[in-house]
Design a protein around this motif. Structure first.
Motif, mmCIF file in Angstrom:
data_model
loop_
_atom_site.group_PDB
_atom_site.id
_atom_site.type_symbol
_atom_site.label_atom_id
_atom_site.label_comp_id
_atom_site.label_asym_id
_atom_site.label_seq_id
_atom_site.Cartn_x
_atom_site.Cartn_y
_atom_site.Cartn_z
ATOM 1 N N LYS A 1 5.330 62.874 -44.487
ATOM 2 C CA LYS A 1 4.403 62.105 -44.464
ATOM 3 C C LYS A 1 4.347 60.857 -43.154
ATOM 4 C CE LYS A 1 1.222 62.831 -48.040
ATOM 5 N NZ LYS A 1 -0.039 63.056 -47.135
ATOM 6 N N ASP A 2 3.865 61.165 -41.949
ATOM 7 C CA ASP A 2 4.076 59.864 -41.333
ATOM 8 C C ASP A 2 5.555 59.619 -40.339
ATOM 9 O OD1 ASP A 2 1.539 58.323 -42.114
ATOM 10 O OD2 ASP A 2 2.830 57.567 -43.570
ATOM 11 N N HIS A 3 4.679 60.757 -40.427
ATOM 12 C CA HIS A 3 6.113 61.067 -39.541
ATOM 13 C C HIS A 3 6.402 60.635 -37.680
ATOM 14 C CE1 HIS A 3 8.527 64.088 -37.011
ATOM 15 N NE2 HIS A 3 9.798 63.970 -37.680
ATOM 16 N N HIS A 4 5.573 61.078 -37.445
ATOM 17 C CA HIS A 4 5.457 60.500 -36.343
ATOM 18 C C HIS A 4 4.218 59.736 -35.632
ATOM 19 C CE1 HIS A 4 3.706 64.409 -36.740
ATOM 20 N NE2 HIS A 4 3.251 64.338 -35.304
ATOM 21 N N LEU A 5 4.363 59.387 -33.920
ATOM 22 C CA LEU A 5 2.921 59.218 -34.122
ATOM 23 C C LEU A 5 1.602 59.759 -34.317
ATOM 24 C CD1 LEU A 5 1.672 55.440 -33.233
ATOM 25 C CD2 LEU A 5 1.534 56.989 -30.857
ATOM 26 N N PRO A 6 0.532 59.484 -34.696
ATOM 27 C CA PRO A 6 -0.786 60.322 -34.903
ATOM 28 C C PRO A 6 -1.569 60.110 -34.086
ATOM 29 C CG PRO A 6 -1.277 58.494 -36.368
ATOM 30 C CD PRO A 6 0.044 58.611 -35.530
ATOM 31 N N ILE A 7 -2.665 60.858 -33.459
ATOM 32 C CA ILE A 7 -3.121 61.293 -32.416
ATOM 33 C C ILE A 7 -5.086 61.143 -33.279
ATOM 34 C CG2 ILE A 7 -4.653 62.828 -30.455
ATOM 35 C CD1 ILE A 7 -2.346 64.155 -30.139
ATOM 36 N N ILE A 8 -4.781 62.344 -34.871
ATOM 37 C CA ILE A 8 -6.390 61.679 -35.540
ATOM 38 C C ILE A 8 -5.932 60.727 -36.525
ATOM 39 C CG2 ILE A 8 -7.672 62.948 -35.855
ATOM 40 C CD1 ILE A 8 -7.920 63.309 -33.073
ATOM 41 N N PRO A 9 -7.024 59.486 -36.685
ATOM 42 C CA PRO A 9 -6.698 59.367 -37.286
ATOM 43 C C PRO A 9 -6.470 59.731 -39.444
ATOM 44 C CG PRO A 9 -8.228 58.498 -36.500
ATOM 45 C CD PRO A 9 -7.382 59.215 -36.025
ATOM 46 N N LYS A 10 -5.539 59.694 -40.433
ATOM 47 C CA LYS A 10 -6.170 60.232 -40.902
ATOM 48 C C LYS A 10 -7.057 60.978 -42.124
ATOM 49 C CE LYS A 10 -1.130 60.879 -42.863
ATOM 50 N NZ LYS A 10 -0.419 60.288 -41.836
#
Length: 489
Positions: A260-269
């Motif tokens: 989880k939260d491995h890298h910067l997301p493009i889409i919010p969870k």
């Protein structure tokens, strides 16, 4: 002694320490040869560099040595260790059998193995091969652990997903592509389907990362992939070996490693969960297709599938409308194939049944021998075609080894030939399967008799009586029967 031997050397990566091991392997083999009275010949060294030992069909040098063995151009092959020959037990034993069958002596210096001393039925080679295969599996586990450690550090493993660039091992957002990902999720949450999104992306001239046009499956993968909300799944797939080729299969969920939260997301969870909350409900039901494998698109040759459309009646009840569609058009729209005029599955099935029943009335006992002759002729043609492709593959290898073509051209043409061989093998297998079915039902006449029960599953019967059905975009149909020439309806 004359140089009627071959020295085989293999390394699996292009790393500096591995490259140096090439010279190490050659020195070990040369030392053995010279100590045993052989004259050293540098031209008898054959190398497979940067190639894994788990799939010997992809190694041009070992294939060349096997050909030389069959042509009696060599009488002995020398290598540092059995792990250099192959790391798959089946491949190792298969290679050994070819050498033994053609009276080629096998020398593995590290294990002290000599086939002339061991004899044909020794277990030493098998045991060393087993140890080598086990080492390959242990090495694979070690590599998996190393990959997991890299992922824990935030590095990305595998292909770079659309929306990101890979910089020094880490995912970095690609602003232009990330904006497209946002659009895809927005459209999907608004109620757009995969197909509509695919069409819109292609209409706007937006290109995917690795293919020329968007397909339904590429849109679906983006929406379903948790990588876009910053999470990463390791060990989701496993590569297995099947019929000498690598095949990727999906592991059960309990084997997945979720970061989880491995890298910067493009889409919010919360947006990603909203898009995926009904994923189970949204899975479409696949109608039963009694013509699977024999019903083809006339334009592109892909399978015709059953597409289900659900319509509501005025009283609120639902009715299913099942119609035929080209699978390639279903995946890629007009960028894949041509949209066929709709044919209802039930109407199509009824028409095929009536056509077959009308033929049953004039059926004679000569059918069985006619079918057998046709199968034998077809099998002979397929076998000849397979042999021709195998010869083309051998000639291609010669061109590559003589440096008449470069590696890229060799790989491209080799893949084309291998795809042809796989297609031919599938057709041969289809013939054998059909023969097996015929034995189960005993005779074609009995298969015709089973058509009277229209309510039963007639997949086996259709497979026995029909070779292929080609469907034109304008609803025209060609039928190749197993017992007579093709008919157009």
């Amino acid at each position: 002694m004359s140089a009627e031997y071959a020295v085989y050397v293999r390394v699996s990566t292009d790393k500096e320490e591995q490259i140096s091991s090439v010279e190490n392997q050659i020195d070990i083999c040369r030392n053995w040869l010279e100590r045993n009275g052989y004259e050293w010949d540098e031209n008898q060294v054959f190398k497979d560099e940067g190639i894994s030992g788990t799939l010997f069909t992809d190694r041009p040098s070992i294939q060349l040595i096997l050909r030389k063995a069959k042509a009696k151009e060599i009488s002995m092959v020398v290598f540092k260790s059995i792990s250099r020959l192959a790391r798959d037990l089946k491949d190792s034993l298969e290679i050994r059998e070819v050498f033994i069958a053609h009276n080629v002596r096998i020398i593995s210096v590290e294990e002290g193995y000599d086939s002339h001393k061991a004899g044909k039925n020794d277990m030493a080679f098998e045991l060393w091969s087993l140890f080598s295969a086990q080492y390959s599996r242990t090495l694979s586990s070690g590599i998996s652990a190393a990959l997991a450690a890299k992922v824990r550090r935030g590095e990305h493993i595998g292909k770079t997903p659309y929306g990101y660039d890979k910089v020094n091992g880490f995912l970095q957002m690609n602003e232009e592509e990330a904006n497209v990902v946002h659009k895809i999720f927005d459209w999907y949450i608004q109620g757009w389907g995969y197909k509509r999104i695919m069409k819109e992306l292609n209409f706007r001239g937006i290109r995917p990362k690795t293919i020329s046009k968007w397909q339904i499956t590429s849109v679906q993968r983006i929406i379903r992939n948790p990588i876009y909300c910053g999470d990463f799944i390791l060990n989701q797939y496993t590569v297995i070996k099947s019929n000498g080729r690598r095949k990727q299969i999906k592991n059960p969920r309990e084997k997945w490693i979720y970061f989880k939260d491995h890298h910067l997301p493009i889409i919010p969870k919360d947006i990603w969960r909203q898009a995926n909350k009904d994923s189970v409900k949204k899975r479409s039901f696949t109608p039963w297709n009694e013509f699977r494998g024999i019903m083809k698109c006339k334009v592109c040759g892909s399978n015709m599938i059953i597409n289900r459309s659900v319509k509501k009646r005025s009283d609120g009840s639902k009715v299913n409308w099942d119609y035929l569609k080209c699978s390639k058009y279903r995946r890629g729209g007009v960028y894949g194939c041509i949209n066929h005029a709709p044919i209802l599955y039930e109407d199509f099935r009824g028409m095929i049944l009536e056509t077959l029943l009308s033929k049953a009335e004039s059926l004679t006992i000569r059918l069985k021998s006619h079918v057998q002759k046709k199968k034998e002729a077809e099998r002979s043609q397929l076998i000849a075609s397979k042999e021709q492709n195998s010869k083309r593959k051998d000639k291609l290898l010669d061109l590559y080894l003589d440096q008449l073509i470069n590696k890229d051209e060799f790989e491209q043409r080799r893949r084309e030939i291998e795809e042809n061989i796989v297609t031919i093998e599938d057709k041969i297998l289809h013939l054998e399967k059909r023969e097996g079915m015929a034995q189960d039902i005993e005779t074609i006449r009995e298969a015709f008799a089973q058509l009277e029960d229209r309510e039963q599953d007639l997949y086996k019967v259709f497979s026995i009586l029909i070779e292929v059905i080609r469907i034109h975009p304008d609803k025209a149909i060609e039928i190749d029967y197993t017992f007579e020439e093709s008919v157009h309806t």
